[in-house]
Design a protein around this motif. Structure first.
Motif, PDB file in Angstrom:
ATOM      1  N   LEU A  67      -5.699  19.103  12.493  1.00  0.00           N
ATOM      2  CA  LEU A  67      -5.667  19.254  11.042  1.00  0.00           C
ATOM      3  C   LEU A  67      -4.954  18.065  10.404  1.00  0.00           C
ATOM      4  N   PHE A  68      -3.851  17.655  10.991  1.00  0.00           N
ATOM      5  CA  PHE A  68      -3.123  16.493  10.503  1.00  0.00           C
ATOM      6  C   PHE A  68      -4.001  15.242  10.574  1.00  0.00           C
ATOM      7  N   ILE A  69      -4.673  15.061  11.707  1.00  0.00           N
ATOM      8  CA  ILE A  69      -5.519  13.885  11.900  1.00  0.00           C
ATOM      9  C   ILE A  69      -6.695  13.894  10.923  1.00  0.00           C
ATOM     10  N   ALA A  70      -7.187  15.070  10.590  1.00  0.00           N
ATOM     11  CA  ALA A  70      -8.325  15.161   9.670  1.00  0.00           C
ATOM     12  C   ALA A  70      -7.931  14.920   8.218  1.00  0.00           C
ATOM     13  N   THR A  71      -6.673  15.140   7.869  1.00  0.00           N
ATOM     14  CA  THR A  71      -6.284  15.033   6.462  1.00  0.00           C
ATOM     15  C   THR A  71      -5.371  13.849   6.156  1.00  0.00           C
ATOM     16  N   PHE A  72      -4.370  13.601   6.970  1.00  0.00           N
ATOM     17  CA  PHE A  72      -3.372  12.591   6.634  1.00  0.00           C
ATOM     18  C   PHE A  72      -3.947  11.182   6.497  1.00  0.00           C
ATOM     19  N   PRO A  73      -4.775  10.705   7.433  1.00  0.00           N
ATOM     20  CA  PRO A  73      -5.330   9.358   7.241  1.00  0.00           C
ATOM     21  C   PRO A  73      -6.169   9.226   5.968  1.00  0.00           C
ATOM     22  N   VAL A  74      -6.830  10.296   5.563  1.00  0.00           N
ATOM     23  CA  VAL A  74      -7.620  10.254   4.332  1.00  0.00           C
ATOM     24  C   VAL A  74      -6.696  10.103   3.129  1.00  0.00           C
ATOM     25  N   VAL A  75      -5.622  10.876   3.117  1.00  0.00           N
ATOM     26  CA  VAL A  75      -4.643  10.780   2.028  1.00  0.00           C
ATOM     27  C   VAL A  75      -4.003   9.394   2.029  1.00  0.00           C
ATOM     28  N   LEU A  76      -3.637   8.898   3.203  1.00  0.00           N
ATOM     29  CA  LEU A  76      -3.026   7.579   3.314  1.00  0.00           C
ATOM     30  C   LEU A  76      -3.982   6.496   2.820  1.00  0.00           C
ATOM     31  N   ASP A  77      -5.252   6.597   3.157  1.00  0.00           N
ATOM     32  CA  ASP A  77      -6.259   5.635   2.704  1.00  0.00           C
ATOM     33  C   ASP A  77      -6.398   5.674   1.186  1.00  0.00           C
ATOM     34  N   THR A  78      -6.386   6.859   0.614  1.00  0.00           N
ATOM     35  CA  THR A  78      -6.488   6.998  -0.837  1.00  0.00           C
ATOM     36  C   THR A  78      -5.293   6.374  -1.536  1.00  0.00           C
ATOM     37  N   VAL A  79      -4.109   6.647  -1.033  1.00  0.00           N
ATOM     38  CA  VAL A  79      -2.894   6.064  -1.612  1.00  0.00           C
ATOM     39  C   VAL A  79      -2.934   4.548  -1.492  1.00  0.00           C
ATOM     40  N   PHE A  80      -3.376   4.059  -0.357  1.00  0.00           N
ATOM     41  CA  PHE A  80      -3.431   2.626  -0.128  1.00  0.00           C
ATOM     42  C   PHE A  80      -4.418   1.954  -1.080  1.00  0.00           C
ATOM     43  N   LYS A  81      -5.591   2.543  -1.262  1.00  0.00           N
ATOM     44  CA  LYS A  81      -6.581   1.978  -2.192  1.00  0.00           C
ATOM     45  C   LYS A  81      -6.069   2.027  -3.627  1.00  0.00           C
ATOM     46  N   TYR A  82      -5.360   3.083  -3.977  1.00  0.00           N
ATOM     47  CA  TYR A  82      -4.769   3.175  -5.309  1.00  0.00           C
ATOM     48  C   TYR A  82      -3.726   2.072  -5.497  1.00  0.00           C
ATOM     49  N   TRP A  83      -2.927   1.826  -4.448  1.00  0.00           N
ATOM     50  CA  TRP A  83      -1.930   0.767  -4.500  1.00  0.00           C
ATOM     51  C   TRP A  83      -2.597  -0.586  -4.717  1.00  0.00           C
ATOM     52  N   ILE A  84      -3.690  -0.843  -4.008  1.00  0.00           N
ATOM     53  CA  ILE A  84      -4.418  -2.101  -4.186  1.00  0.00           C
ATOM     54  C   ILE A  84      -4.925  -2.198  -5.624  1.00  0.00           C
ATOM     55  N   PHE A  85      -5.492  -1.113  -6.110  1.00  0.00           N
ATOM     56  CA  PHE A  85      -6.079  -1.117  -7.451  1.00  0.00           C
ATOM     57  C   PHE A  85      -5.013  -1.308  -8.529  1.00  0.00           C
ATOM     58  N   ARG A  86      -3.904  -0.586  -8.434  1.00  0.00           N
ATOM     59  CA  ARG A  86      -2.899  -0.617  -9.506  1.00  0.00           C
ATOM     60  C   ARG A  86      -1.901  -1.764  -9.368  1.00  0.00           C
ATOM     61  N   TYR A  87      -1.346  -1.949  -8.188  1.00  0.00           N
ATOM     62  CA  TYR A  87      -0.228  -2.873  -8.029  1.00  0.00           C
ATOM     63  C   TYR A  87      -0.677  -4.270  -7.608  1.00  0.00           C
ATOM     64  N   LEU A  88      -1.402  -4.332  -6.506  1.00  0.00           N
ATOM     65  CA  LEU A  88      -1.762  -5.637  -5.948  1.00  0.00           C
ATOM     66  C   LEU A  88      -2.705  -6.393  -6.870  1.00  0.00           C
ATOM     67  N   ASN A  89      -3.557  -5.688  -7.568  1.00  0.00           N
ATOM     68  CA  ASN A  89      -4.474  -6.328  -8.500  1.00  0.00           C
ATOM     69  C   ASN A  89      -3.718  -7.068  -9.596  1.00  0.00           C
ATOM     70  N   GLN A  90      -2.570  -6.555 -10.014  1.00  0.00           N
ATOM     71  CA  GLN A  90      -1.762  -7.204 -11.047  1.00  0.00           C
ATOM     72  C   GLN A  90      -0.935  -8.350 -10.478  1.00  0.00           C
ATOM     73  N   VAL A  91      -0.415  -8.142  -9.274  1.00  0.00           N
ATOM     74  CA  VAL A  91       0.500  -9.116  -8.686  1.00  0.00           C
ATOM     75  C   VAL A  91      -0.235 -10.304  -8.075  1.00  0.00           C
ATOM     76  N   SER A  92      -1.323 -10.016  -7.362  1.00  0.00           N
ATOM     77  CA  SER A  92      -2.033 -11.077  -6.645  1.00  0.00           C
ATOM     78  C   SER A  92      -3.538 -10.813  -6.657  1.00  0.00           C
ATOM     79  N   PRO A  93      -4.207 -11.091  -7.771  1.00  0.00           N
ATOM     80  CA  PRO A  93      -5.651 -10.830  -7.862  1.00  0.00           C
ATOM     81  C   PRO A  93      -6.461 -11.607  -6.830  1.00  0.00           C
ATOM     82  N   SER A  94      -6.011 -12.810  -6.484  1.00  0.00           N
ATOM     83  CA  SER A  94      -6.766 -13.583  -5.497  1.00  0.00           C
ATOM     84  C   SER A  94      -6.671 -12.960  -4.107  1.00  0.00           C
ATOM     85  N   ALA A  95      -5.560 -12.307  -3.796  1.00  0.00           N
ATOM     86  CA  ALA A  95      -5.448 -11.609  -2.504  1.00  0.00           C
ATOM     87  C   ALA A  95      -6.416 -10.436  -2.453  1.00  0.00           C
ATOM     88  N   VAL A  96      -6.575  -9.750  -3.573  1.00  0.00           N
ATOM     89  CA  VAL A  96      -7.523  -8.629  -3.636  1.00  0.00           C
ATOM     90  C   VAL A  96      -8.940  -9.143  -3.457  1.00  0.00           C
TER      91      VAL A  96
END
Length: 104
Positions: A67-96
């Motif tokens: 159950l952990f394996i089925a849910t946690f990586p999905v949540v982690l991936d979502t948080v990570f993509k949100y971080w890229i979209f919100r934070y990294l896009n502002q700080v380093s657009p060329s890295a994105v």
């Protein structure tokens, strides 16, 4: 104090990240996501959880592990993509942009 130590650590991490080239940033993003949420991460999470439970003397519960394996990586991936979209896009657009090119 604890707050000062956290501030120093955050400053160190920021300097380390900002010092990397955009290609290196994109590479680390892809490496991190593939390790923790990629196709091969399932077995790695299973090994980490089983060893962690054994280390703390807790019984292994296969259903809970799966159950952990089925849910946690999905949540982690979502948080990570949100971080890229919100934070990294502002700080380093060329890295994105480099990340998107390398990930295709």
């Amino acid at each position: 104090t604890g707050g000062r130590q956290i501030a120093v650590l955050k400053s160190f991490i920021n300097e380390l990240i900002y010092g990397l080239s955009d290609t290196a940033k994109a590479f680390l993003i892809i490496l991190f996501t593939d390790i923790f949420v990629g196709f091969h991460s399932t077995h790695g999470w299973e090994v980490v959880l089983e060893n962690g439970l054994r280390h703390f003397g807790l019984p292994e519960n296969r259903d809970l592990i799966f159950l952990f394996i089925a849910t946690f990586p999905v949540v982690l991936d979502t948080v990570f993509k949100y971080w890229i979209f919100r934070y990294l896009n502002q700080v380093s657009p060329s890295a994105v942009a480099t990340y998107h090119e390398m990930n295709e």
